[in-house]
Enzyme design. Sequence first.
Site, PDB file in Angstrom:
ATOM      1  N   ILE A  74       0.851  -1.199   0.000  1.00  0.00           N
ATOM      2  CA  ILE A  74       0.000   0.000   0.000  1.00  0.00           C
ATOM      3  C   ILE A  74       0.885   1.248   0.000  1.00  0.00           C
ATOM      4  CG2 ILE A  74      -2.120  -0.944   1.015  1.00  0.00           C
ATOM      5  CD1 ILE A  74       0.469   0.850   3.153  1.00  0.00           C
TER       6      ILE A  74
ATOM      7  N   ARG B 290       4.191   2.482  -2.366  1.00  0.00           N
ATOM      8  CA  ARG B 290       4.336   2.968  -3.736  1.00  0.00           C
ATOM      9  C   ARG B 290       4.801   1.801  -4.597  1.00  0.00           C
ATOM     10  NH1 ARG B 290       1.456   6.515  -2.641  1.00  0.00           N
ATOM     11  NH2 ARG B 290       1.908   8.743  -2.541  1.00  0.00           N
TER      12      ARG B 290
ATOM     13  N   GLU C  61       1.408   3.503 -12.793  1.00  0.00           N
ATOM     14  CA  GLU C  61      -0.060   3.620 -12.703  1.00  0.00           C
ATOM     15  C   GLU C  61      -0.602   4.552 -13.779  1.00  0.00           C
ATOM     16  OE1 GLU C  61      -0.847   4.851  -8.694  1.00  0.00           O
ATOM     17  OE2 GLU C  61       0.084   3.053  -7.872  1.00  0.00           O
TER      18      GLU C  61
ATOM     19  N   HIS D 198      -5.210   1.860  -6.519  1.00  0.00           N
ATOM     20  CA  HIS D 198      -4.658   2.928  -5.667  1.00  0.00           C
ATOM     21  C   HIS D 198      -5.782   3.705  -4.961  1.00  0.00           C
ATOM     22  CE1 HIS D 198      -1.137   5.963  -5.096  1.00  0.00           C
ATOM     23  NE2 HIS D 198      -1.959   5.950  -4.046  1.00  0.00           N
TER      24      HIS D 198
HETATM   25  C1  8YV Z   1      -3.951   9.665  -2.460  1.00  0.00           C
HETATM   26  C2  8YV Z   1      -1.779   8.590  -1.652  1.00  0.00           C
HETATM   27  O1  8YV Z   1      -5.249   9.289  -2.403  1.00  0.00           O
HETATM   28  O2  8YV Z   1      -1.761   9.917   0.269  1.00  0.00           O
HETATM   29  C3  8YV Z   1      -1.104   9.364  -0.591  1.00  0.00           C
HETATM   30  O3  8YV Z   1       0.126   9.396  -0.601  1.00  0.00           O
HETATM   31  O4  8YV Z   1      -1.162   7.958  -2.421  1.00  0.00           O
HETATM   32  C4  8YV Z   1      -3.254   8.585  -1.728  1.00  0.00           C
HETATM   33  O5  8YV Z   1      -3.779   8.668  -0.463  1.00  0.00           O
HETATM   34  C5  8YV Z   1      -3.889   9.943  -3.852  1.00  0.00           C
HETATM   35  O6  8YV Z   1      -2.907   9.299  -4.525  1.00  0.00           O
HETATM   36  C6  8YV Z   1      -3.821  11.436  -4.079  1.00  0.00           C
HETATM   37  O7  8YV Z   1      -3.115  11.732  -5.196  1.00  0.00           O
END
Ligand code: 8YV
Length: 328
Positions: free
Chosen positions: A245, A247, A276, A294
């Site tokens: 969860i 990257r 992505e 995501h």
């Molecule tokens: C975002 C995320 O929702 O908070 C982060 O780092 O990756 C996600 O929570 C989303 O990617 C916003 O761009």
Amino acid sequence: MNATYHSGSNTMTKPLILQIGSFNGHAPADGELAERYEVLEYWKATDKVAFLREHANRIEVVATTANFGCGTEMIAALPKLRAICTWGVGYDKIDLESAATRKILVSNTPDVLNDCVADIAWGLLLACARDIGWGDRFVRENHWENKTGHLPLGARVSGKKLGIVGLGRIGEAIARRGLGFDMQVSYHNRNARADVPYTYQASLLELARDSDFMVLATVGGASTKHLINEEIMRALGPEGRLINIARGSVIDEPAMVRLLVSGELGGAGLDVFEDEPKVPDQLKTLNSVVLMPHVASATHETRRAMTDCVLENLHSFFTQGKIVTPII
Ligand code: 8YV
């Protein structure tokens, strides 16, 4: 810099912000920004270079998202920039070094998403171990009714070994949930933490060898690129399951695909990917894999809180020259 506009009989000024990308992961957010600010919508500009050239000297504040970030070139193109407020906790797409050199303040939306991201990590873990996605497809495709095949036995979760890579605030929320499943929780960080009851493992390889489930909750960016390489995934092994969860860049994705296809890695639950929204086609054919687009922070409650946090940072910057949740 402010823009003047007329509301009824009052003349009011709205501070100006450059919004790099839409906050479309939370429907009201763009409108709420536009109510309070004169918003330059960068992502809508057809000629982005000309757009920046025209407005650069007026822009002191950028609003962005974890996904769009604010990279080296953007920062360099904005000579008056003083603050970057990002929607999301991740800042791997923001050039913090350039920002620090120019004393630009940078805020993110920490903490408000810990629980929902941890919940999705657990959803992926359970779905992966107990074939929940596969079972759902099996029923919908009428294999149960028609007695065409059966699901294999899953892997027990309760009482097993949970390894967390990156015990920050999200990692801790994941670890706490592990205790509820009577798991032995270990973690790998650069340094051990004195304030947690979990076992520290200095060697990532040892953590992988000794985990049934390995969950990635590290920061992204150059410092963690392909941290989870072939050797680590082989150590997790054919009975091991990898949950990400964090990257996509943290995992060597082609190596992961090869090992999942050959069965040398037991399974994976993935919310994030290297490129992505592209997901390797081979992953889509594997029942040992659970895929999500995501969305770990994507609940009404958390996205509301993320938007509020950005609004608070912007308000604080424009009224007091400070941000509330600084990264730097
Ligand atoms: C975002 C995320 O929702 O908070 C982060 O780092 O990756 C996600 O929570 C989303 O990617 C916003 O761009």
